[in-house]
Each structure stands twice: as structure tokens, then as C-alpha cells.
Design a protein around this motif. Sequence first.
Motif, PDB file in Angstrom:
ATOM      1  N   ASP A 148       0.831  -1.194   0.000  1.00  0.00           N
ATOM      2  CA  ASP A 148       0.000   0.000   0.000  1.00  0.00           C
ATOM      3  C   ASP A 148       0.869   1.249   0.000  1.00  0.00           C
ATOM      4  O   ASP A 148       0.565   2.232  -0.676  1.00  0.00           O
ATOM      5  CB  ASP A 148      -0.913  -0.063   1.233  1.00  0.00           C
ATOM      6  CG  ASP A 148      -1.624   1.243   1.487  1.00  0.00           C
ATOM      7  OD1 ASP A 148      -1.877   1.973   0.521  1.00  0.00           O
ATOM      8  OD2 ASP A 148      -1.932   1.523   2.662  1.00  0.00           O
ATOM      9  N   VAL A 180      -0.901  -3.111  -4.088  1.00  0.00           N
ATOM     10  CA  VAL A 180      -1.462  -4.134  -3.226  1.00  0.00           C
ATOM     11  C   VAL A 180      -1.611  -5.453  -3.986  1.00  0.00           C
ATOM     12  O   VAL A 180      -1.389  -6.529  -3.455  1.00  0.00           O
ATOM     13  CB  VAL A 180      -2.833  -3.676  -2.714  1.00  0.00           C
ATOM     14  CG1 VAL A 180      -3.460  -4.725  -1.848  1.00  0.00           C
ATOM     15  CG2 VAL A 180      -2.703  -2.374  -1.943  1.00  0.00           C
ATOM     16  N   ARG A 181      -1.979  -5.332  -5.240  1.00  0.00           N
ATOM     17  CA  ARG A 181      -2.150  -6.540  -6.065  1.00  0.00           C
ATOM     18  C   ARG A 181      -0.854  -7.310  -6.183  1.00  0.00           C
ATOM     19  O   ARG A 181      -0.819  -8.532  -6.057  1.00  0.00           O
ATOM     20  CB  ARG A 181      -2.605  -6.116  -7.459  1.00  0.00           C
ATOM     21  CG  ARG A 181      -4.067  -6.306  -7.709  1.00  0.00           C
ATOM     22  CD  ARG A 181      -4.304  -6.596  -9.202  1.00  0.00           C
ATOM     23  NE  ARG A 181      -4.997  -7.878  -9.335  1.00  0.00           N
ATOM     24  CZ  ARG A 181      -6.300  -8.003  -9.133  1.00  0.00           C
ATOM     25  NH1 ARG A 181      -7.032  -6.990  -8.780  1.00  0.00           N
ATOM     26  NH2 ARG A 181      -6.880  -9.196  -9.267  1.00  0.00           N
ATOM     27  N   HIS A 229      -5.582  -4.964   8.074  1.00  0.00           N
ATOM     28  CA  HIS A 229      -5.185  -3.663   8.584  1.00  0.00           C
ATOM     29  C   HIS A 229      -5.800  -3.351   9.934  1.00  0.00           C
ATOM     30  O   HIS A 229      -6.806  -3.944  10.335  1.00  0.00           O
ATOM     31  CB  HIS A 229      -5.549  -2.578   7.573  1.00  0.00           C
ATOM     32  CG  HIS A 229      -4.729  -2.648   6.326  1.00  0.00           C
ATOM     33  ND1 HIS A 229      -3.511  -2.042   6.220  1.00  0.00           N
ATOM     34  CD2 HIS A 229      -4.943  -3.294   5.150  1.00  0.00           C
ATOM     35  CE1 HIS A 229      -3.012  -2.288   5.025  1.00  0.00           C
ATOM     36  NE2 HIS A 229      -3.865  -3.050   4.359  1.00  0.00           N
ATOM     37  N   LEU A 275     -10.722  -1.278  10.134  1.00  0.00           N
ATOM     38  CA  LEU A 275     -11.503  -2.195   9.314  1.00  0.00           C
ATOM     39  C   LEU A 275     -11.529  -1.707   7.881  1.00  0.00           C
ATOM     40  O   LEU A 275     -11.736  -0.535   7.628  1.00  0.00           O
ATOM     41  CB  LEU A 275     -12.930  -2.275   9.852  1.00  0.00           C
ATOM     42  CG  LEU A 275     -13.073  -2.913  11.224  1.00  0.00           C
ATOM     43  CD1 LEU A 275     -14.484  -2.717  11.745  1.00  0.00           C
ATOM     44  CD2 LEU A 275     -12.718  -4.381  11.157  1.00  0.00           C
ATOM     45  N   GLN A 276     -11.307  -2.615   6.936  1.00  0.00           N
ATOM     46  CA  GLN A 276     -11.343  -2.245   5.522  1.00  0.00           C
ATOM     47  C   GLN A 276     -12.415  -3.060   4.838  1.00  0.00           C
ATOM     48  O   GLN A 276     -12.137  -3.948   4.049  1.00  0.00           O
ATOM     49  CB  GLN A 276      -9.974  -2.464   4.871  1.00  0.00           C
ATOM     50  CG  GLN A 276      -8.861  -1.637   5.464  1.00  0.00           C
ATOM     51  CD  GLN A 276      -9.037  -0.136   5.254  1.00  0.00           C
ATOM     52  OE1 GLN A 276      -9.950   0.319   4.575  1.00  0.00           O
ATOM     53  NE2 GLN A 276      -8.180   0.658   5.866  1.00  0.00           N
ATOM     54  N   LEU A 277     -13.671  -2.770   5.186  1.00  0.00           N
ATOM     55  CA  LEU A 277     -14.775  -3.514   4.582  1.00  0.00           C
ATOM     56  C   LEU A 277     -15.698  -2.541   3.866  1.00  0.00           C
ATOM     57  O   LEU A 277     -15.718  -1.355   4.185  1.00  0.00           O
ATOM     58  CB  LEU A 277     -15.565  -4.250   5.664  1.00  0.00           C
ATOM     59  CG  LEU A 277     -14.774  -5.315   6.432  1.00  0.00           C
ATOM     60  CD1 LEU A 277     -15.571  -5.799   7.616  1.00  0.00           C
ATOM     61  CD2 LEU A 277     -14.411  -6.473   5.520  1.00  0.00           C
ATOM     62  N   VAL A 278     -16.444  -3.063   2.909  1.00  0.00           N
ATOM     63  CA  VAL A 278     -17.426  -2.230   2.216  1.00  0.00           C
ATOM     64  C   VAL A 278     -18.791  -2.532   2.831  1.00  0.00           C
ATOM     65  O   VAL A 278     -19.321  -3.619   2.631  1.00  0.00           O
ATOM     66  CB  VAL A 278     -17.452  -2.541   0.711  1.00  0.00           C
ATOM     67  CG1 VAL A 278     -18.440  -1.622   0.003  1.00  0.00           C
ATOM     68  CG2 VAL A 278     -16.057  -2.411   0.125  1.00  0.00           C
ATOM     69  N   GLU A 282     -19.173 -11.124  -0.457  1.00  0.00           N
ATOM     70  CA  GLU A 282     -18.606 -10.231  -1.470  1.00  0.00           C
ATOM     71  C   GLU A 282     -17.371  -9.524  -0.943  1.00  0.00           C
ATOM     72  O   GLU A 282     -16.387  -9.331  -1.657  1.00  0.00           O
ATOM     73  CB  GLU A 282     -19.664  -9.213  -1.909  1.00  0.00           C
ATOM     74  CG  GLU A 282     -20.730  -9.846  -2.790  1.00  0.00           C
ATOM     75  CD  GLU A 282     -21.992  -9.001  -2.927  1.00  0.00           C
ATOM     76  OE1 GLU A 282     -22.844  -9.365  -3.731  1.00  0.00           O
ATOM     77  OE2 GLU A 282     -22.128  -7.983  -2.199  1.00  0.00           O
ATOM     78  N   LEU A 335     -13.622  -9.705  -2.538  1.00  0.00           N
ATOM     79  CA  LEU A 335     -13.343  -8.434  -3.216  1.00  0.00           C
ATOM     80  C   LEU A 335     -11.917  -8.390  -3.762  1.00  0.00           C
ATOM     81  O   LEU A 335     -10.975  -8.750  -3.071  1.00  0.00           O
ATOM     82  CB  LEU A 335     -13.563  -7.261  -2.256  1.00  0.00           C
ATOM     83  CG  LEU A 335     -13.444  -5.861  -2.865  1.00  0.00           C
ATOM     84  CD1 LEU A 335     -14.433  -5.681  -3.996  1.00  0.00           C
ATOM     85  CD2 LEU A 335     -13.668  -4.802  -1.808  1.00  0.00           C
ATOM     86  N   GLY A 336     -11.813  -7.959  -5.012  1.00  0.00           N
ATOM     87  CA  GLY A 336     -10.499  -7.882  -5.636  1.00  0.00           C
ATOM     88  C   GLY A 336     -10.191  -9.123  -6.446  1.00  0.00           C
ATOM     89  O   GLY A 336      -9.287  -9.122  -7.265  1.00  0.00           O
ATOM     90  N   PHE A 373     -13.034 -11.736  -7.494  1.00  0.00           N
ATOM     91  CA  PHE A 373     -14.297 -12.473  -7.524  1.00  0.00           C
ATOM     92  C   PHE A 373     -14.176 -13.734  -8.374  1.00  0.00           C
ATOM     93  O   PHE A 373     -13.513 -13.717  -9.412  1.00  0.00           O
ATOM     94  CB  PHE A 373     -15.397 -11.581  -8.111  1.00  0.00           C
ATOM     95  CG  PHE A 373     -15.911 -10.559  -7.154  1.00  0.00           C
ATOM     96  CD1 PHE A 373     -16.673 -10.941  -6.058  1.00  0.00           C
ATOM     97  CD2 PHE A 373     -15.622  -9.221  -7.332  1.00  0.00           C
ATOM     98  CE1 PHE A 373     -17.147  -9.995  -5.168  1.00  0.00           C
ATOM     99  CE2 PHE A 373     -16.093  -8.266  -6.451  1.00  0.00           C
ATOM    100  CZ  PHE A 373     -16.851  -8.659  -5.362  1.00  0.00           C
ATOM    101  N   GLY A 378     -16.061 -12.407 -16.351  1.00  0.00           N
ATOM    102  CA  GLY A 378     -16.559 -11.259 -15.602  1.00  0.00           C
ATOM    103  C   GLY A 378     -17.899 -11.482 -14.933  1.00  0.00           C
ATOM    104  O   GLY A 378     -18.364 -10.635 -14.194  1.00  0.00           O
TER     105      GLY A 378
END
Lengths: 313, 313, 514, 304
Positions: free
Chosen positions: C53, C73-74, C85, C88-91, C98, C102-103, C105, C110
Amino acid sequence: MKKLLLGEQGLVVIFAVAFAVVALTVPNFLTERNMLGLLQSVVTIGIVACTMMFCLASRDFDLSVGSTVAFSGMIAVMASNASGSIVVGLVAALLCGGAVGFVNGLVIARFRINALITTLATMQIVRGFALIASDGRAVGINDPGFYQLALSKFLGIPTPIWVMAIFFIVFGFVLNRTVFGKNTLAIGGNPEASRLAGVDVSSMRIWIFALQGLVCAVAGVLLASRITSGQPNAATGLELSVISACVLGGVSLAGGRAAMTGVIVGVLIMGIAENVMNLLNIQAFYQYVVRGLILLLAVLLDNLRSAAAGRRG
Amino acid sequence: MKKLLLGEQGLVVIFAVAFAVVALTVPNFLTERNMLGLLQSVVTIGIVACTMMFCLASRDFDLSVGSTVAFSGMIAVMASNASGSIVVGLVAALLCGGAVGFVNGLVIARFRINALITTLATMQIVRGFALIASDGRAVGINDPGFYQLALSKFLGIPTPIWVMAIFFIVFGFVLNRTVFGKNTLAIGGNPEASRLAGVDVSSMRIWIFALQGLVCAVAGVLLASRITSGQPNAATGLELSVISACVLGGVSLAGGRAAMTGVIVGVLIMGIAENVMNLLNIQAFYQYVVRGLILLLAVLLDNLRSAAAGRRG
Amino acid sequence: MQDFLEFRAISKGYPGVQALADVSFSVKKGAVHGLMGENGAGKSTLIRVLSGDQSADTGDILIDGKPQRYRSVRDAFEAGVIVIHQELQLVPELTVAENLWLGRFPGKAGVIDRTRLTGVVKEKLAEIGIAIDPAAKVASLSIGERQMVEIAKAVMADARVIALDEPTSSLSSRESEILFALIDRLRAQGKVILYVSHRLDEIFRLCDSLTVLRDGKLAAHHPDISEVTRDQIIAEMVGREISNIWGFRPRERGAVRLEVRDLAGRKLRTPISFSVRQGEILGFFGLIGAGRSEMARLVYGADSRSQGTVSVDGKAVTPDSPPQSIRSGIVLCPEDRKSDGIVQGRNIEENMAISSRRHFSPFGLLQPKKEAELAERFIAKLRVRTPSRKQDIVNLSGGNQQKVILGRWLSEQGVKVLIIDEPTRGIDVGAKSEIYEILYELAGQGMAIVVISSELPEVMGITDRIMVMCEGKVAANIERADFDERRILAAALPDVAPDGANASELPNQQVQSR
Amino acid sequence: ADVKIGFIVKQPEEPWFQDEWKFADVAAKEKGFTLVKIGAEDGEKVQSAIDNLGAQGAQGFIICTPDVKLGPGIVAKAAANDLKLMTVDDRLVNADGSPIEDVPHMGISATKIGEAVGQSIVDEIKKRGWDMKDVGAIRVSYDQLPTAVDRVEGALSVLKAAGFPEANIFDAPQAKTDTEAALNAATVVLNKNAGIKKWVAVGLNDEAVLGAVRASESVGIPADSMIGVGIGGADSAINEFKKPAPTGFFGTVIISPKRHGYETALNMYEWIANGKEPEKLTLTAGQIALRDNYEQVRKDLGIE
Ligand SMILES: Nc1ncnc2c1ncn2[C@@H]1O[C@H](COP(=O)(O)OP(=O)(O)OP(=O)(O)O)[C@@H](O)[C@H]1O
Ligand SMILES: Nc1ncnc2c1ncn2[C@@H]1O[C@H](COP(=O)(O)OP(=O)(O)OP(=O)(O)O)[C@@H](O)[C@H]1O
Ligand SMILES: O[C@@H]1[C@@H](O)[C@@H](O)CO[C@H]1O
Ligand SMILES: [Mg+2]
Ligand SMILES: [Mg+2]
């Protein structure tokens, strides 16, 4: 009953009820002719709303749609007049629309310029291009075949309505069932988390804008065909109508929340409001007031519903 | 030098440089007459931008300002014609403007309706009122004393410019030196945290909108005086100009970031762009393009600057 | 075993702060490596560099002997690194499944394969003993549950190197045990795990080796943790000895200050009643989702009440809104600093003075000098690590943000009731004892204090009385004299297993789902 | 059967169209038919307005189109909905720009109105004994509106023919069609040419010319050194004439909404009810009104 009203599809239910009321009370509303007229009147908003939904869901904003619709409509007409081929015109329009969207996306995602300012700028630049290209005057269509895009029918329903329906289905699917759709919602819901999860946020944004440009071009071509000319002043103010339709349909400007059914309902509410006001012969100045009140009422109802359902604003 | 460019006041420095360049290269630009003309041309935008800054800083949005300016200008003229007293006209205008703002705030804060939709609705409703009140016609001013509001001068500078300057100073002070200003910024930074920290978020929002309405009324009165009539169609599209000026000046649409100097610079950039284009006799259609490019350039420069300074976007 | 993960001379600076200076150490394969240090010592920065990051100014990261050149990050993920982290790093708008995918799927062309999407997640969650519905929206989960979802990411990813930045800060002992079991399993699989925590117990329970950072520099590296003592680590971290963190002192208890009667709200259906006396420190203990935070928010008026009264010194507090509570002398220091505490984009001074400035701002006019004084006082008192009081709060380390929020409430005047939800979440040992000291001092002046904590030793260490909550109801009310770990834990558990099983014997019992 | 007639206009907020509607209403009352008034600001709205009229069972409509190039589309839409069609104010054209002659039209030629403006300015210049070399002309322009270009160019062509030097004509592009925008644009022109003391102003309507007049006042040009002639004759112009002292707003070309509104509606009714087809083309003229004769001119045109 209560469950229906308060559930996910509550907006749709409210809409259905309102629709029934209007159908019963407003004369001439529920006729085949009027329904087709109504649907045709929302084709531009409806088509553009599909991609605007993605744009808003990813926390972006696009004010340039009206100009892009006008510009690509102009290009379609001018290119097909010049080349004598409608196909060339269509391709040119799609290229131009896509290019505008791509540039928007590039500037916003790579140079990290505020989407509002960027698209406000391109809105003016593109409108300027349309005016310059046509010297400010509408350009007539030479080949009457062009009109067929809008005039032709399939199963008694005009082509533009089919196109809109197909767009609704396709983009509804893309939003809910594809990686692209989920990533869009993720970016809007929490850009930082999405980035840290490895979503390529900036190319997603570029794609979304490019797609928006392409879709505007489709809307622009259909519009030009419908009004039988390319008009540099067409579709002014479209951006606000489209954004309102989306927000009415529950798309959050704070990103992360969107649903195709909601957007469809939003688009229809806008169209029905106009249609009914004209059917009822409401005076022009009062139409402003009524239009505003309908907007307010629609979101108010939806809010009451979701508050009752205990969701968070 | 580098420090100057990259510091907090970097935008101001960039602006000063640009100003100097324009002054040296564009003939007739740096004359007293042109400067006064330029300043007068930004009075409406400048005044309204003061409170729009608060609105945006607290993560809100107001699209109804143009309509409110027109409506309260109309009211000022009509009320002073009817009563024979300019003071009555002014008070009526302030009351009406304030009322529009207050209703906006109430609906947004209490019913928790999206600000964009709410003000889009009131934008139409209020425009409708202005048109209905005047039957769509311009209303002439009976008492020539009314013109003096805009025509009178102090130290050779027209009153409207003084009013704008005073607003800049007052609102700059309010933003940086009062609890009201700090609370506005806090709400924009994190509304929930601010609420839990004891900031009465909903009454703050109501206040901000009410203030915005009042300020629009002031702008409306000055405008009516300047064009010597109340015009129901005045100030259409003002909202976008004002919001652009603010965003140009570094006010964040995501809330929490605002500075009066920035907004002043933003307002001036918009004014200078128009002024210089006309001085240079740029053709109307090209003006669109140039206007868009200037917007882009201005934010791009500012972004490069803050990127270099290592701040976060 | 050979060194698998190696940091070589990593340095990273921010304007005004050298977050990392020349940090080098290495970790062996199949080892859990602890990372400790005061708030702002540079732990999260190191982990962010590892995650791709942020990039280090200088220095290299080597995995399996190969220097890593990743720029995103990839890239880091592809190199087998996954990081959980500190924040919290959630949507929130997406579902649990999901978020976990994420990142990356699953699916073809697609189009998401929805069967796999939830199926795999269901399996993995069951495997690690977390009973959360994969189809639930993250927005509907409590913080603790969200933290568990974060942790599940590490398992989903099947990485070689896993870094966890204070994963237990919002977990109670039972969820923590689930996590520990999981880490043991990952260790057995030969992964490298970097583990950041301020809780020494956990470090000793989990880690094979340990690095201590101080002011961005390597303060100590212990390849074998069995060779160090607690006190030694504390000294390496803080630079001084702390003999007794709790430092409990008994006080006089006076008349009833806070009186809560039959209080209920939308998320806390069963009415709750209790009172707190002058000078008393009352602890609330419970598992995640027990309803403690909901109770606190109701008392404070942050959520609206459906019934019940709250009174301070016999005077009812109405209407129920935070400004009214503050005027009546109740303040709440919330548990979720990121969403409810810090005001992003504003500096430390502004974040501290936001509430208390009304006392010294006549006619709403600010007094910059007084605000500066106040900020400086609490920056010093709470030992906030920052280059200046004008620093944007988002640039502070997590623990230092927490200190600023504490400072906001400690600087408030006329406070009669102080409610603090997870007061020492993410705070280092040194600062912890300072905070406890302040609490005793305030209580000594007659304040009634309510402490909500998921750390049993903390609640037992500093409170006069503990109320245990379970599933939204009060399950026990225990005086200090009767404090007993087994009894408290038993009351906290929804269904008590026969012969008083304690939490550590029930690591795989499923967390109540909602 | 009940007769229902639509009246679609491009800018419902403009007083001109309010008046057209008002006079059409008079015809509706006289003959007892229903008049449906719809505002349609762009091509898309026109399409749905026509559909809407068809849906509610109208038999014909009158339209002032937002753009004359919409012609073929409007004709096709009207036919599809089986509606009789007449145009007012602006005449529809084909793709190649030739007028669609089949559609009955009552209108005014934009160029002609412009020429009337130009003529009255030229006359006044001569009357005041100004030397055209010393006079500047402000062309308040809004070039994206074709009618606006035609009007302004019409006026300037008369000026030029009378010997007005082309170099003294200055463009003041309005960003929008309101007075404030015209005021700001004209101010720049005046400041840029501070040496010129005598001015004339033309624009697309009264509001535009008013902007130029206000600009001249704000930079201190006396009222008798400005000749602004507007187009329209609605209240904003009349207000100027009512001011106690004359302003630089010298006159306005009044065009009568009465015939346009009343007669077109009446003709359409006759066409529907009695099969009496209207004239294919009727052109009306504008009439210049000044401070001292505006009341008379308005009476003559049947307004008031
Ligand atoms: N983006 C940034 N800008 C400026 N300074 C920063 C930034 N991020 C971190 N810092 C500073 O770097 C230092 C190290 O921070 P870091 O978050 O690594 O600490 P930490 O050891 O994780 O502390 P904690 O225990 O409180 O989480 C701190 O002084 C912090 O203020
Ligand atoms: N975001 C939410 N939406 C709906 N209900 C929730 C939410 N968060 C918590 N709840 C409900 O409120 C109850 C109390 O949860 P809360 O997290 O406040 O408990 P707690 O004892 O404070 O534990 P924690 O340590 O997680 O804060 C839970 O049982 C849960 O059902
Ligand atoms: O647009 C104009 C309108 O403003 C009115 O003047 C009548 O003619 C139209 O062409
Ligand atoms: Mg940290
Ligand atoms: Mg809690």
C-alpha cells in the motif's frame, strides 16, 4: 402488506400504487398510445441513467452527459451526411461519445481532479465543439433511412423503447451479477478498502466514464433520429434530470448503493409527472411547482419507508 | 519561492502570477474601469459563494440559489412598489429568501431528505413562485431611489462591490474564528462524530441553509437594483457557477475543507476568464471551450501543487 | 529453519515524522512473529509497506530470499502477502461473501459465480468457527463481527505471509480464542505470521519471536520469545519500568449520580436499570453483541429511547440528545473511533476542542490561545505522538487517535458522568496506565465513571463493580470483593455449559449470529 | 365532437408566449373549444408533447418550435398522431434549409424585425447629427440561437448599408439570455473602447439591449449618448419608458402576440370544425415604439 411496503422493493410498490391511482383518475392516461408516448419521452433519460447509476454508485458524478448526447447526435448526422452511410455515422458517434467519456475518466482518475469540475468543464467544451461543428445551427438529415432508427417498430413498439429496455436488462445484470458491477459498488462504498483489496480503482473509473460516454452516444443517435436532425442545443439540462431520476430511485450520491429497479422507477416517475401535467393541462408556471413537489414527495415517501424499515439513512 | 507555491496559500500565489500575466498581455485589462466592471460582474456569484462555501463544507449542496436570487429580487421590487417604501421591499426580500433557505434546511435536516433532491425541488418550486408572482414578466421599479443601491459609490467604488467585500470578510471570519465555522467544518469532516461530540448537527444545517437563503436575498436585491427591475428569469444556472467557484477555490464537495481566500480566488478566476475572453474578442462558441479549459487548468494546477506538497487528495 | 521473510534497512518518512528508520529483522517459516511498540512507533507503517500500500523510502523486503519489487497491493497479494489492517477495511454495502472475495471475484468472463461466491465462504467460515451469514450485508454486523470477517480474509486468501495489525482490539476473549486457534493452525501449515498487539498476554500466548519498535527504530529483536520477560519488553517499549499497570486505588463512594431506569430502545429491547455513585467506577463486561454499546448510546441519547429515564443527581435528562446529555454532565467516549470519534480532515487541536470550546468561546468567538493550551496540555498528558497539534488527525497512528478522542472528553468541564466504551482499544501499555491513573483521579473528584470493556483483566483490574451483560440483558452485578474470572465469564455466556466451563474451553463455540 | 387544440411553444417563461397563449385562450372562449398549452424547450420535448396531444384526443395543434430544423420530425409526428398542424412565429424548414411550404404558417421574419431595429437606429443617429465614425455599436449576441443571429444581423446590415463603419461594431457575447449576462458582456466592450463616447446597441430582445443600456449607465455614459433599440415590447421595455427620465433605451420593435395567438387558434378551429383550410403563409410586421408613442402603438396592435 406491511412487509411489501417496507421491503427492498418498497419503492416499486409505492410506485405501483401511485401508478394505479393516476391510471384511474387521469383521463386518457392508460391508453396504449399514451403509454407508448410516455415511454418514448423517457428514452434519453432512461438510457443515460443506466450508466449514470454506475457513475454515482462509484461516488462519481457526470455533468457532461447532456452535451455528449447533443455532440454525438450531431456527429452521427454530420458523418452520415458526409459519407452517405448511416453506419459510418453511427460508428463515428460512438467513437466520439466514448472518447469524451474516456477523457473524463482519464482526467478524473489519473490526475485526480474532482469529477464535478472535470465534467462541468467537459460539459462546456463538448457543447462548444457541437456548436462550432454546426456553426450553432441544427443539421438536417439527408438520408431518410436514418429516421427509421426511431420510427421502426417491433411488435408494435418503437425501436427506441426496445433499446431502452435492453439497456435496463443488460445494466441491471452487469450491476448485480458481474465483477464490474460489484467492484463499482465496492469503490463507492469504501474506496480505500477496495484499493487495499486490490481493485484497480482508477481503471474502473476510466471504464465507467468511457461506458457512460458510449451510452450517451447511443442516446444521442436515437434522439437525432427521433427529432430528425442533429441539434447542438439538444439535451441541455439532461444531467440534472438523469441524476434526479437515479437519486429518486435510491441511488446514493455517497456511493455504494444502487439498484436497476429503483432507477427504472425513478425514470418513470419523472416521465409520468410530465405526462400527467400535460394531460391535465396544468399551467406552465404551476408545472414548476408541481414538478418540485412531486420530487419531494417521492423521496419523502421513500425515506419514511426506509426509516420505518429501520435502515440507516 | 517553492515554499510559497506549495504552501497553504499556493492557490493565491498561482492566481497572482496568472493575474500578472493577464495584466501584462491583455490590452485594456488593467484599467480602473475594467477592474470595477469585472468586480461588479462577479458580485452575485461572490456573495452567494460565501454561504455556499458553508453549505459545501458541511457536506451539503444547494441548487436553489439561482431561483432564490430571482425570487427575492422580484419580491423586493414588488413589495417596494406596493408599499412605496424601499425598506419594506428589502425586509420582504430578506424574509422570503430566509424562508426559502429555512424550508430547505428543515426538510433536509429533519426529514433527512437528500440535499440535492430537496434543493432541486425547491429550485423549481421557487422559480415557479417567481414566475407566478410576476405572471412571467419583468417588474419595473417605481421608486428611482432603489437604483441607488447599485449605482451609489463610496470612495469611487460602487456599493455592490463593497457589499461583496464585507461579506468576504465577515464570512471568512465566521469560518475561521467562530464556533459556528468550526462546527460547520466538523460536520463536513464526520457528521456522526460531530453529533456525538455534542454538535447539534440538525440545527446547524438548518441555520446554514437559512443563512444561504438570506444571503441570496441580498444578492437578489442588488441584482434587481443593478438591472432596474425584478426579472423572474434572472440568475438561471447560478448554482453551477457558484459551486464551481467554490470547488475551484479548494472547497471539498466531500465536506470538511474550505477557505475564504480560496473561494475569493475561485470567484475571481471565473470573472476574469469571462472578462478576458470578451476583451480578446474570442468567438462565442469558442468561449465555451476556453471556459472549460480554464476550469480544468485551474484545478489541475492546484492539484499538482498539493500533490507536490504531499497532501492527500 | 531458514529466514523466510526479511526486512532490510526499511525507512519511511512522512512530513515532520520519520515513521521508520533503518528497520531490519527477519522471521522464520512457520513462525508467529510479534511486533510491539508504543503508539506511533511505526508498526502499522511497517505493515503497510509490507502490503504494497505504501512504498518504503529506502530498504528492501525479501520473501524466501527473493527481493520484492511490488508497487501495488495486487503485486503484494500475488507475491503471497495478505494484510489485515488496523482499521476495518470492509465495504458496508456489500455482503460478507462479497467482501471476502473483493479484488478477486470467482467466475467466468466477468460474470460472478454466485454458487462459489457464497459456497466457499460458508465452508471457510464454518471451518474456522465463525457463524456469520455470508449473505448478510456488512453494514448489519457489529464491530466485533466485522473484525471476524476481516480475519476470515486471511484464511480465504491462502497466502504465504500474513500480517495482522491489532486484530483483537475489538474482540472479546471468546472471539480472540477463535482467532488464536486459527493462527496456531496457520503456523502449523508453515505460514509466516506477523502479529501486532498491545496485549502482552497474547504475545506470549502466540508468538515464537518478537521485535520491538521504538520511535521508528528497531529497539529489540528476540528470535526466541521464551528468553524474555514481560517487564523487559515493557521497558524496551516504553523506556521505563511499569510494575503494576492497573494501579487500583479504592475510593469513597458518595450519593447516587447516574440513575438509569427501565431504559430501552430499538436495538436494546429488554429494559435495563442501574445506578452509579459519586466516585464509583462501574465496569460493563460482556461478549460482542451483548448490547453494552447500545446501552451506552441510549444513556447518552445518541440513539432515541423508546422508554425509560436517565437522571443525573436526581434531575432527569430530557430530551435525549447528545448536546442535552453534555449539558447535564454526561459524556460518552464512543467505541468506534473511525466512524464515531475522529473528525477527518481536522487537526488534533480542533478534534480535542470540539465540545469543550463552548466554555471559553464568548459569543461563539474562538480563543485560539486557549485552544492551543488545551491541546498542548492533553498531548503532553496522554503522550500523543505527533509533530504538532496542527497535524490532521487522520495522519496519527490508531492509538494516538484514540488518545485525542479521550482528550476531547477529559477536557470537557462540568462532567458528572463519564462513559467510556473500550477506553484502551489499541493503546499501548505505557499510556494505558496513565489513562487508568486519570480515571482514578476523576473518580476521586466525585465523578461517576462507566467503563465498557471486552478485556476481562482490564475490567477486573480497574473497576469497583462489574455488571455483566448477555444478549441485551444484565446477567450479573458483582462487587469488587466478589470478582471471580469464572463467575464473570459464565454470566457472559449465553447458555452456560455444565460444570462451569470457561471461555478457553469453548473456543469453537459459535458466536451468536443475528 | 368537442374540439381540442394544442398550442406548443418553445419558451413558456417568455412573456411573448404567455401573451400568445392568452390571446389563443380568447379564441377558445369565443368558439368554445379546449386549448391545451404545452411548453417544449427542445426537440425531445416537442416529440412527447405531440404524442401527448394525440393521446388526449386533440385534432390539431399550433407550434412555435425550438428549432426550425425539427421540421420533418414534427410533420411526421403530427401525421402519425393524425393531427392538423400549423406553425407560428418560426417557420419549419427541411433538411436542406428550404421552408416546408405545406404547413400553414403565421410569422414574422426575424431578419425583417432586425431591419426595423436597424432603421430606427440609423434614423435617430441622423436626427441627433452624430458622425457615424465616432459611434460604437454593441452587438449583444447569443449566437447559438439562430433567430437571434438573424435579428441582430438584420439590424447591422441596415447600419452598414447606411455607412456605419464595420470596425466600430463590437461583439458582446452573452453567456445566458438574461439582462445580467448582457450587462456584464457589454460592460467589457465599453471599457475596452473607453475612447468612444457615443453608442448604439442591438440584441436579440429587450432584455439583451437593456443590459447594454445598464452597462452604459454604470460606466457613466449619459442617456443621450446611447441609442438602444430592443425587440419585443413586453414589460421590461415598457418599464423603461415609464421611468421619469429618458434612458438610453430608445425604443423597441413591438411585435403583436395578439394576431399570432388569436388568429392561429381561430384558423385551426375553423380548419378542424368546418374544414376551412388556413392561408399557407401570413406574415405580420413589427412596429417601432418609442418613449412618446408606445401607448398608441400598443393600442394599434391590440395589446392592452
Ligand atoms: N499519512 C501519514 N502522514 C503523516 N504521518 C503519518 C502518516 N501515517 C502515519 N504517520 C505517522 O507515522 C508514525 C507511525 O505511525 P504508525 O501508524 O505506524 O504507528 P503504530 O506503531 O501503528 O501505532 P499504534 O499503536 O497507535 O497503531 C506516527 O507518528 C504517525 O503519526
Ligand atoms: N449495525 C447494527 N445493526 C443492527 N443491529 C446491530 C448493529 N450492531 C449491533 N446490533 C445489535 O445490537 C446488539 C448489541 O450490539 P453491540 O455491538 O452494541 O454490543 P456490545 O456489547 O457493545 O459489543 P461490542 O463489543 O461489539 O461493542 C447486538 O445484539 C446486535 O443485535
Ligand atoms: O424566439 C422568438 C420569441 O422570443 C418571440 O420574439 C417571437 O418570435 C420567436 O422567434
Ligand atoms: Mg498502528
Ligand atoms: Mg461495544
